[in-house]
Design a protein around this motif. Structure first.
Motif, PDB file in Angstrom:
ATOM      1  N   ASN A  74      48.167  36.198  66.410  1.00  0.00           N
ATOM      2  CA  ASN A  74      49.506  35.929  65.885  1.00  0.00           C
ATOM      3  C   ASN A  74      49.801  34.766  64.861  1.00  0.00           C
ATOM      4  O   ASN A  74      49.607  33.707  65.457  1.00  0.00           O
ATOM      5  CB  ASN A  74      50.698  35.902  67.209  1.00  0.00           C
ATOM      6  CG  ASN A  74      51.997  36.333  66.847  1.00  0.00           C
ATOM      7  OD1 ASN A  74      52.287  36.291  65.472  1.00  0.00           O
ATOM      8  ND2 ASN A  74      52.853  36.241  67.797  1.00  0.00           N
ATOM      9  N   GLY A  77      43.253  42.710  65.575  1.00  0.00           N
ATOM     10  CA  GLY A  77      44.603  42.842  64.867  1.00  0.00           C
ATOM     11  C   GLY A  77      45.430  41.558  64.311  1.00  0.00           C
ATOM     12  O   GLY A  77      45.134  40.689  65.166  1.00  0.00           O
ATOM     13  N   ILE A  84      45.276  37.848  73.497  1.00  0.00           N
ATOM     14  CA  ILE A  84      46.302  37.644  72.245  1.00  0.00           C
ATOM     15  C   ILE A  84      46.306  35.989  72.030  1.00  0.00           C
ATOM     16  O   ILE A  84      46.342  35.344  73.075  1.00  0.00           O
ATOM     17  CB  ILE A  84      47.514  38.078  72.296  1.00  0.00           C
ATOM     18  CG1 ILE A  84      48.558  37.949  71.200  1.00  0.00           C
ATOM     19  CG2 ILE A  84      48.368  37.915  73.673  1.00  0.00           C
ATOM     20  CD1 ILE A  84      49.584  38.881  71.199  1.00  0.00           C
ATOM     21  N   PHE A 121      44.443  40.217  69.611  1.00  0.00           N
ATOM     22  CA  PHE A 121      45.296  40.109  68.372  1.00  0.00           C
ATOM     23  C   PHE A 121      45.263  38.833  68.231  1.00  0.00           C
ATOM     24  O   PHE A 121      45.404  37.807  68.997  1.00  0.00           O
ATOM     25  CB  PHE A 121      46.830  40.549  68.936  1.00  0.00           C
ATOM     26  CG  PHE A 121      46.889  42.040  69.059  1.00  0.00           C
ATOM     27  CD1 PHE A 121      46.315  42.770  68.129  1.00  0.00           C
ATOM     28  CD2 PHE A 121      47.811  42.498  69.779  1.00  0.00           C
ATOM     29  CE1 PHE A 121      46.532  44.240  68.174  1.00  0.00           C
ATOM     30  CE2 PHE A 121      48.196  44.011  69.882  1.00  0.00           C
ATOM     31  CZ  PHE A 121      47.517  44.694  69.030  1.00  0.00           C
TER      32      PHE A 121
END
Ligand code: 5AD
Ligand code: SF4
Length: 493
Positions: free
Chosen positions: A74, A106, A35, A72
């Motif tokens: 963000n 994602g 992430i 991911f």
């Protein structure tokens, strides 16, 4: 595609999620999550919540996206170039995805919320798009993607604060931690996309905040930064509930009892005090303060407790009252100056930093001069300075033409940066010859012969490593010189 639309309630979504969790439990054991976070501290803090939710499902975090099963990103939407940076980074993940087609990619956070399912059309690499209030649904959404579908959940909530989730500290030095105290923003500054991407403002239960900070202290952390888009509007009303077993609506009208012993509401000053009282060795920072809401009570609380840092980030945005009105900041130049005067009066020596936007719609040369003179008035310790970037859907995008040519915005920005550079240097110079209490964070960036840590006012201090002190401890450092951004000295204890 599993698109949870706003007509499906959060609770319905959660019930579905609970069922899915039972089914997915175990099957993710050992899967690797990578992430990466962009933008504000709140995003970095959210990534720790995401990591916690997925760790519960058996995921382990990795620092190498090439080995990851789930990648991911963000994201931040605050300015156009922040979004561009994310798109460029996504392109870099393409090679890894070609090598490992089962990899789930994602997009989380503000860009996900802003672009919704359009993201899936625009970036073919992306499998899942998740807004800031939908992270509890991640295990379910990943499961959908594993099953060959694309998944989107961008439902915003009026209640979600992730209060019960114990964040996994990512990239942590074990000394400083972010603690989210509220989410969303109701301020509607006309230039800002945040109220649209992070939804309505809501405060987190103060008991859960104090518990998180206490746990951090017990685990060896020595500094917490309380985070919110506008911490000064933190508000926790007394909770009300019914005596057990008396749940009918009729009774609810008649008899409502307070929950817990402390019956009063909690405002930001009260919360600061509650966190400061955990232990005098736990330093407390906070961000961001809003000039319209910061009260003398907050300033007095900062002054009262040694362990609440004398540092306030107080974004001014513009020094001109007409521009501030167009920005919908709801204060004017005089009000802002009055708040700065109050800080100087109540907390002498308090550092102040700010955010400034140059070239906002219709800003004239004289109005720009007002921003420069505000920098002179305050003499900020530090500033984050930006050219105005029109964001789709904001009030300014709808109402005003983005009419200041880019070269003019840029030239004004340079003037602001130039002036601020002078004051940042002056503020550092003022510390020469003074002893600073520094919380050691680790080795300095440049050398493992030196430690670094910040003083109360948030300035970085570098000094030689010694045998009697180590990261996580406080030392007194006598500052004898500075670079343009750092204080240099030696330990005097
Ligand atoms: N253009 C330029 N800067 C912006 N900010 C927020 N929105 C915009 C925009 N559209 C800046 C503000 C805010 C900081 C986080 O980002 O200064 O305080
Ligand atoms: Fe954006 Fe204004 Fe809210 Fe800050 S206070 S997040 S600038 S709308």
């Amino acid at each position: 595609m599993d698109l949870i639309t706003p007509d499906k309630t959060h609770d319905e979504a959660r019930q579905g999620e609970a069922l899915m969790l039972d089914a997915t439990m175990g099957k993710n054991n050992g899967r690797k999550l990578y992430i990466e976070s962009y933008g504000c501290a709140m995003n970095f803090s959210d990534s720790e919540i995401v990591a916690s939710i997925l760790q519960e499902q058996g995921f382990e975090t990795t620092k190498d996206y090439n080995n990851a099963d789930v990648v991911f990103i963000n994201t931040c939407s605050i300015r156009e170039n922040a979004e561009q940076r994310v798109r460029n980074r996504l392109k870099e993940f393409t090679v890894a995805k070609v090598k490992n087609p089962g990899m789930v990619v994602g997009v989380l956070g503000c860009m996900a919320e802003r672009l919704k399912s359009k993201f899936l059309e625009e970036e073919k690499l992306v499998d899942v798009v998740v807004g800031p209030d939908a992270y509890r649904d991640l295990p379910n959404l990943i499961d959908k993607v594993d099953g060959g579908q694309k998944a989107v959940n961008v439902l915003l909530s009026r209640e979600e604060t992730y209060a019960d989730i114990n964040p996994v500290r990512l990239n942590s030095n074990g000394i400083n931690a972010f603690v989210s105290i509220m989410r969303g923003c109701d301020n509607m500054c006309s230039f800002c996309v945040v109220p649209f991407t992070r939804g309505r403002e809501r405060s987190r239960d103060p008991h859960s905040i104090v518990k998180e900070c206490t746990d951090l202290f017990n685990a060896g952390y020595r500094e917490v930064t309380l985070l919110g888009q506008n911490v000064d509007s933190y508000k926790w009303a007394p909770q009300t509930t019914l005596p057990e077993g008396e749940g009918s609506e009729e009774q609810a009208d008649k008899e409502v009892l307070p929950l817990g012993e402390d019956l009063g509401g909690v405002n930001f000053a009260n919360l600061l005090e509650m966190v400061a009282l955990i232990n005098p060795d736990l330093r407390v920072r906070f961000s961001t303060s809003h000039p319209k809401d910061i009260t003398d009570e907050v300033l007095e609380t900062i002054a009262k407790y040694e362990n609440i840092c004398n540092y306030i980030h107080l974004p001014v945005q513009s020094g001109n009252s007409r521009v501030l009105e167009l920005m919908n900041r709801t204060y004017d130049r005089e009000w802002y100056m009055n708040r700065v005067d109050a800080i100087r009066r109540i907390i002498p020596g308090c550092a102040i930093s700010t955010d400034i936007i140059t070239g906002f719609c219709t800003e004239t040369e004289e109005e720009h001069q007002d921003t420069l003179s505000m920098i002179d008035y305050v003499g900020y310790d530090y500033a984050y300075m930006f050219m105005y970037s029109e964001r789709p859907g904001t009030l300014a995008a709808k109402r005003y033409a983005d009419d200041i040519p880019e070269p003019v915005k840029n030239r004004r920005l340079k003037e602001v940066v130039e002036k601020q550079r002078h004051y940042s240097y002056v503020r550092l110079q003022e510390q020469i010859g003074k002893v600073q209490r520094v919380l050691i964070e680790g080795f300095s960036k440049k050398s493992d012969q030196d430690y670094c840590g910040r003083n109360d006012q948030n300035a970085m201090v570098v000094f030689p490593v010694g045998e009697n002190y180590k990261p996580g401890q406080y030392v007194n450092v006598l500052v004898d010189r500075t670079t343009t951004a750092t204080l240099l000295g030696s330990v005097v204890d």
